[in-house]
Design a protein around this motif. Structure first.
Motif, short mmCIF file in Angstrom:
data_model
loop_
_atom_site.label_atom_id
_atom_site.label_comp_id
_atom_site.label_asym_id
_atom_site.label_seq_id
_atom_site.Cartn_x
_atom_site.Cartn_y
_atom_site.Cartn_z
N LEU A 93 0.82 -1.21 0.00
CA LEU A 93 0.00 0.00 0.00
C LEU A 93 0.86 1.27 0.00
O LEU A 93 0.52 2.25 -0.65
N GLN A 94 1.98 1.25 0.74
CA GLN A 94 2.83 2.44 0.82
C GLN A 94 3.40 2.81 -0.55
O GLN A 94 3.55 3.99 -0.87
N VAL A 95 3.72 1.81 -1.35
CA VAL A 95 4.22 2.07 -2.71
C VAL A 95 3.13 2.75 -3.54
O VAL A 95 3.38 3.73 -4.24
N LEU A 96 1.90 2.23 -3.43
CA LEU A 96 0.78 2.83 -4.15
C LEU A 96 0.58 4.29 -3.72
O LEU A 96 0.36 5.17 -4.55
N LEU A 97 0.66 4.54 -2.43
CA LEU A 97 0.42 5.90 -1.93
C LEU A 97 1.52 6.85 -2.38
O LEU A 97 1.24 8.00 -2.76
N GLY A 98 2.79 6.40 -2.35
CA GLY A 98 3.89 7.25 -2.80
C GLY A 98 3.74 7.60 -4.27
O GLY A 98 3.88 8.77 -4.68
N ALA A 99 3.44 6.58 -5.08
CA ALA A 99 3.27 6.80 -6.52
C ALA A 99 2.05 7.68 -6.78
O ALA A 99 2.10 8.61 -7.59
N GLY A 100 0.96 7.41 -6.06
CA GLY A 100 -0.27 8.17 -6.24
C GLY A 100 -0.09 9.64 -5.89
O GLY A 100 -0.60 10.53 -6.57
N ALA A 101 0.67 9.91 -4.82
CA ALA A 101 0.88 11.30 -4.40
C ALA A 101 1.62 12.08 -5.48
O ALA A 101 1.26 13.21 -5.80
N VAL A 102 2.65 11.45 -6.07
CA VAL A 102 3.42 12.12 -7.13
C VAL A 102 2.51 12.43 -8.33
O VAL A 102 2.48 13.55 -8.84
N LEU A 103 1.73 11.41 -8.76
CA LEU A 103 0.87 11.61 -9.93
C LEU A 103 -0.20 12.67 -9.64
O LEU A 103 -0.53 13.48 -10.52
#
Lengths: 217, 102
Positions: free
Chosen positions: A122-132
């Motif tokens: 989930l943390q990977v998804l959140l990091g990527a999502g925040a950038v996008l």
């Protein structure tokens, strides 16, 4: 936990550049479609999904109704139900927390997260999502500013740009026979209906191509 | 409410719900297959309908004009795997040039 958030942010960075430019074209085209300044900004912040946002701009720009615009966009975003379900087990915590975190699910963050070595995180998804999310909203704002200096959008061929954009979104979807059948039917139904119904309706009717494509594929 | 704001708020609310369906509402349950199948084909069907209406749609008539030239140029860019912004720029430029010359 923090390092995996940053891992996601790093992995998505090249896609972030593309998302920024994609959002920039949304800003320009939304302005050309007469959506004003505030509405496209609110849309990028709340909808955060490219094809649906272009769909709304396209329908409204051709004098279609709000109902047609909403229906078309919802059909394009319907995929987020199965996508969200496929990664639902990774979400934890309170309901408002899960609700907020789930908003960072987009095609690119989902695809990157499920392909990641070492499993879904989930943390990977959140990091990527925040950038996008940041790239998407900044790109929209810049596009609106650029769009402001354009007088007649059709002189610049922006109506043709819309058509090409939807084609660029369509082609990666054509993975198999069922998808091609659905696309041919969707396009064919829309073409046949253009002379007889108000703008926006041919698109909603075209969605029926997905049903037939599924039954016959 | 203006059609623009109705659309923006309606689509925003619907998208928030769709994205939250899995993580908040359904959890580990799956969509039934009779629903999941057609849903997976909605995007290609609807996007194709958009290509057609945007390229030749008029006020209740089919219109063939410079947009088709732009779409053709954009299709070449797509075939060459150009990035989306390049596709958009190429298509717009081709249509604008056609209008300028005709």
């Amino acid at each position: 936990m923090k390092s995996r958030f940053l891992e996601g942010a790093r992995m998505i960075a090249p896609v972030g550049v593309a998302a920024f430019l994609f959002a920039l074209s949304f800003g320009v085209l939304a302005r050309a479609a007469g959506m004003g300044l505030a509405a496209p900004l609110v849309m990028s912040a709340t909808t955060f999904a490219g094809s649906a946002q272009f769909a709304v701009a396209s329908v409204l720009g051709s004098a279609g109704s709000a109902g047609a615009a909403i229906a078309a966009a919802v059909m394009l975003n319907a995929r987020y139900a199965p996508i969200g379900i496929s990664i639902a087990p990774a979400f934890h915590g309170s309901l408002p927390r899960r609700l907020l975190q789930s908003q960072l699910i987009v095609d690119e963050t989902w695809a990157m997260t499920i392909r990641r070595k070492g499993g879904f995180d989930l943390q990977v998804l959140l990091g990527a999502g925040a950038v996008l999310y940041i790239c998407w909203n900044l790109g929209t704002a810049l596009g609106l500013i650029l769009g402001n200096v354009i007088n007649d959008p059709n002189d610049l061929g922006l109506d043709a740009a819309f058509a090409a954009l939807f084609l660029a979104l369509l082609v990666p979807q054509l993975r198999g026979r069922r998808e091609v059948t659905a696309a041919l039917l969707g396009g064919g139904i829309a073409l046949a209906l253009i002379p007889f119904v108000p703008a926006g309706v041919p698109i909603i009717a075209g969605a029926a191509g997905s049903l037939v494509g599924w039954m016959r594929g | 409410m203006s059609p623009v704001w109705a659309s923006v708020l309606g689509v925003g609310a619907a998208t928030i719900v769709l994205k939250a369906t899995g993580p908040v509402v359904l959890g580990r349950r799956e969509l039934p297959s009779w629903l999941a199948g057609p849903v997976s084909l909605l995007a290609p069907a609807v996007l194709a309908a958009f290509v057609v209406t945007q390229a030749v749609g008029g006020d209740r008539e089919i219109v063939a004009d410079a947009r088709l030239v732009g779409l053709g140029a954009g299709a070449i860019a797509v075939a060459l795997r150009a990035p989306i912004l390049a596709v958009v720029v190429v298509a717009a430029a081709a249509a604008a040039l056609t209008r300028l010359l005709t």
